[in-house]
Each structure stands twice: as structure tokens, then as C-alpha cells.
Write a protein that holds these residues in place. Sequence first.
Motif, PDB file in Angstrom:
ATOM      1  N   ASP A 133      45.357  33.903  30.967  1.00 16.50           N
ATOM      2  CA  ASP A 133      45.382  35.291  31.245  1.00 16.50           C
ATOM      3  C   ASP A 133      46.493  35.539  32.081  1.00 16.50           C
ATOM      4  O   ASP A 133      47.205  36.804  32.062  1.00 16.50           O
ATOM      5  N   LYS A 134      46.381  35.063  33.340  1.00  8.56           N
ATOM      6  CA  LYS A 134      47.459  35.157  34.353  1.00  8.56           C
ATOM      7  C   LYS A 134      48.921  35.025  34.055  1.00  8.56           C
ATOM      8  O   LYS A 134      49.776  35.538  34.359  1.00  8.56           O
ATOM      9  N   GLY A 141      55.332  41.181  32.650  1.00  9.25           N
ATOM     10  CA  GLY A 141      56.342  41.802  33.791  1.00  9.25           C
ATOM     11  C   GLY A 141      55.227  42.515  34.866  1.00  9.25           C
ATOM     12  O   GLY A 141      55.763  42.875  35.792  1.00  9.25           O
ATOM     13  N   ALA A 142      53.850  41.937  34.782  1.00  9.64           N
ATOM     14  CA  ALA A 142      52.875  42.316  35.933  1.00  9.64           C
ATOM     15  C   ALA A 142      52.683  41.391  37.004  1.00  9.64           C
ATOM     16  O   ALA A 142      52.970  40.242  36.808  1.00  9.64           O
ATOM     17  N   ASP A 143      52.034  41.821  37.914  1.00 10.01           N
ATOM     18  CA  ASP A 143      52.015  40.855  38.898  1.00 10.01           C
ATOM     19  C   ASP A 143      50.579  40.273  38.540  1.00 10.01           C
ATOM     20  O   ASP A 143      49.461  41.005  38.218  1.00 10.01           O
ATOM     21  N   THR A 144      50.279  38.920  39.055  1.00  9.58           N
ATOM     22  CA  THR A 144      49.173  38.258  38.664  1.00  9.58           C
ATOM     23  C   THR A 144      48.088  38.627  39.711  1.00  9.58           C
ATOM     24  O   THR A 144      46.842  38.123  39.307  1.00  9.58           O
ATOM     25  N   HIS A 145      48.243  39.067  40.740  1.00  7.44           N
ATOM     26  CA  HIS A 145      47.246  39.476  41.870  1.00  7.44           C
ATOM     27  C   HIS A 145      46.718  38.059  42.226  1.00  7.44           C
ATOM     28  O   HIS A 145      47.419  37.001  42.001  1.00  7.44           O
ATOM     29  N   ARG A 146      45.313  37.767  42.456  1.00 11.06           N
ATOM     30  CA  ARG A 146      44.811  36.373  42.958  1.00 11.06           C
ATOM     31  C   ARG A 146      44.819  35.681  41.739  1.00 11.06           C
ATOM     32  O   ARG A 146      44.008  36.167  40.641  1.00 11.06           O
ATOM     33  N   PHE A 147      45.043  34.404  41.747  1.00  7.32           N
ATOM     34  CA  PHE A 147      44.712  33.470  40.669  1.00  7.32           C
ATOM     35  C   PHE A 147      43.060  32.972  40.856  1.00  7.32           C
ATOM     36  O   PHE A 147      42.362  32.804  39.888  1.00  7.32           O
ATOM     37  N   SER A 148      42.448  32.899  41.996  1.00 10.57           N
ATOM     38  CA  SER A 148      41.529  32.289  42.425  1.00 10.57           C
ATOM     39  C   SER A 148      40.960  32.674  43.686  1.00 10.57           C
ATOM     40  O   SER A 148      41.759  33.240  44.430  1.00 10.57           O
ATOM     41  N   LEU A 149      40.008  32.524  44.262  1.00  9.79           N
ATOM     42  CA  LEU A 149      39.308  32.973  45.332  1.00  9.79           C
ATOM     43  C   LEU A 149      39.877  32.490  46.752  1.00  9.79           C
ATOM     44  O   LEU A 149      39.712  32.959  47.836  1.00  9.79           O
ATOM     45  N   ASP A 150      40.571  31.422  46.572  1.00 13.23           N
ATOM     46  CA  ASP A 150      41.148  30.706  47.705  1.00 13.23           C
ATOM     47  C   ASP A 150      42.631  31.376  48.055  1.00 13.23           C
ATOM     48  O   ASP A 150      43.408  30.989  48.924  1.00 13.23           O
ATOM     49  N   ASP A 151      43.215  32.258  47.061  1.00 17.65           N
ATOM     50  CA  ASP A 151      44.541  32.697  47.373  1.00 17.65           C
ATOM     51  C   ASP A 151      44.675  33.849  48.618  1.00 17.65           C
ATOM     52  O   ASP A 151      45.599  33.849  49.138  1.00 17.65           O
ATOM     53  N   MET A 152      43.580  34.635  48.765  1.00 13.98           N
ATOM     54  CA  MET A 152      43.635  35.428  49.710  1.00 13.98           C
ATOM     55  C   MET A 152      42.445  36.076  50.032  1.00 13.98           C
ATOM     56  O   MET A 152      41.385  36.052  49.544  1.00 13.98           O
ATOM     57  N   VAL A 153      42.297  36.807  51.434  1.00 14.69           N
ATOM     58  CA  VAL A 153      40.767  37.375  51.598  1.00 14.69           C
ATOM     59  C   VAL A 153      41.129  38.926  50.869  1.00 14.69           C
ATOM     60  O   VAL A 153      42.025  39.594  51.194  1.00 14.69           O
ATOM     61  N   LEU A 154      39.956  39.073  50.125  1.00 13.48           N
ATOM     62  CA  LEU A 154      39.697  40.308  49.569  1.00 13.48           C
ATOM     63  C   LEU A 154      38.211  40.848  49.627  1.00 13.48           C
ATOM     64  O   LEU A 154      37.518  40.404  48.990  1.00 13.48           O
ATOM     65  N   ILE A 155      38.155  41.519  50.626  1.00 11.73           N
ATOM     66  CA  ILE A 155      36.707  42.178  51.066  1.00 11.73           C
ATOM     67  C   ILE A 155      36.468  43.180  50.178  1.00 11.73           C
ATOM     68  O   ILE A 155      37.121  44.509  50.247  1.00 11.73           O
TER      69      ILE A 155
END
Length: 273
Positions: A133-134, A141-155
Motif C-alpha cells: 500500500d505504501k 505521487g503521495a507521501d508514505t507517512h510512517r511505514f511502521s511504528l519505529d519510523d517516528m514518534v506520533l503521539i
Amino acid sequence: MNKILEYMLDEDEGFGDVTSNSVIGENEEVRAYIVSKDEGILAGINIAKELFESKRVKVLFHLSDGNKIKKGDLLMSLYGNARDILLVERTALNLLMRMSGVASAANEYVKLVDEKVIIAGTRKTQPAIGKFDKMALKIGGADTHRFSLDDMVLIKDNHIAVVGSPLDALLKAQKNVSFSKKIEIEVESLEDAISCVENKADIVMLDNMDSFKVSEVIKELEKRNIRQNSLIEISGGINKENILDYVDLGVDIISIGGLTHSSRSLDFSLKIK
């Protein structure tokens, strides 16, 4: 081959394709092709190739990922054992049609906003095939955002419910997370947006705010001369009918879960000559 792809084939095959094995000779060689019965953006052609080649089927591309396609376009030609082609057929088509549907939906939104903001997906993907999907989002042409939980902090709201407040959660993350990880926080009010931007969250997501509320937040951040502290993302309830209401408000990112959880698969067909 990717373990997920191997599982997909094994799941569909079960203990053997009893239909093909009962009516088609073991050594029957055929030519086949995949044709589009739809229009949009092609995505996943390399994955389909990998699936067929895992069964020693020869593959010839006619189009590539990212190409615009229309009804009647020839996507791929195949040559190999008839049983093997039919064994792979449904798995390859299902994934190719889904990925092309996601890429096509993403591309429609990207065109709508005319590069004024970033269109991003979310983690609202199908279990086990989020990777595909990503990939489709990127092809569209879209951004994938996070692939998984370890990509970045999303509170998000549930993290905040445990900690107490958005600001408390943000300050804890800034204290405990490596400088190499971006920190994004979801907020639902003007006050929380201001406090998180003042404290320099990398990204502040305005969750489920209508265009009036988003505009109010942006204007207040600019008034306080802190708008530059954080990227502003909006998400929730945004669709093709209302997205243009948000584009010129000064946000940086619009994330849309529907790109992966609700996109229509394109319609392709495999035919044996």
C-alpha cells in the motif's frame, strides 16, 4: 521472494489447484497477457513480475509503474507452463489491481491540490500488505507517512489519555527520544496547538478540525510569530469534495486514511491465447 508474497501464493494454492491439475496437461506451455479494463495509474507491475517468475514463468513488460493506463491497454505478456500461470493468476491480479487503485486515488488528490500541500497516506493499510500500500502511495505521487511504528514518534489521543495532556506527552517524548526521530503530536483544540507549537514539536496534527477551526489556529500561530516552529498537518474527514477548502489555509500536510482503507481496486484481466 518476499515471505509475504510466498504466503499469498501458498494461501491461494492450498494443497494444489485441483481444477487446473484435472483438466490441463502437466507440460502444457501457453502465452498469456494481462490487460486493463479500467483507467488510472499502474502500480505493482514489478511485484506481479516477481510472483510469476517465482514459478518460472517468463515475463515481458509493456508498461511500467506510474504509467497512466486506460481500458484495453496491454500491461504484461507471459509465457510458461499453463498450470503455473493459472496458479499465480489471482494472487498477482489481486495485488496489482489493489496497488493500482491506491496509486490512482493518491494521484487524484495530488492533482487536486496542485502541489500546494503534501498529500500523505496513513497506517490505515490492509494487514500484512501495508508495504505494498505504501509503495502504491509513492507511485501515485503521495507521501508514505510512517511505514511502521519505529519510523517516528506520533503521539495520538490514546497516548495523551494515558499521560494526561498533549503538552505533557510532548515534553516526555522530547526528553526520552533520540534527536534523530521527529516528534509529531495530535491535537484537537486551539490551546493545545499553541502550546505544542510553542514547545517546538516537529509536526502538529490538527485532528478532525473543520476549515474554520484550522484557519483560526494558523492565524493565531502567525499572530504569535511561532508558525515557523512546526509543520502543520491536518487529518480527519477530508475528501475530494472538501479538500480545496483547506489547501490555501497555510497547512503543510494533508493526510488521508481513505487512500488505503477505502480506495477502489482497478479492474484487470489475464487472458490465455
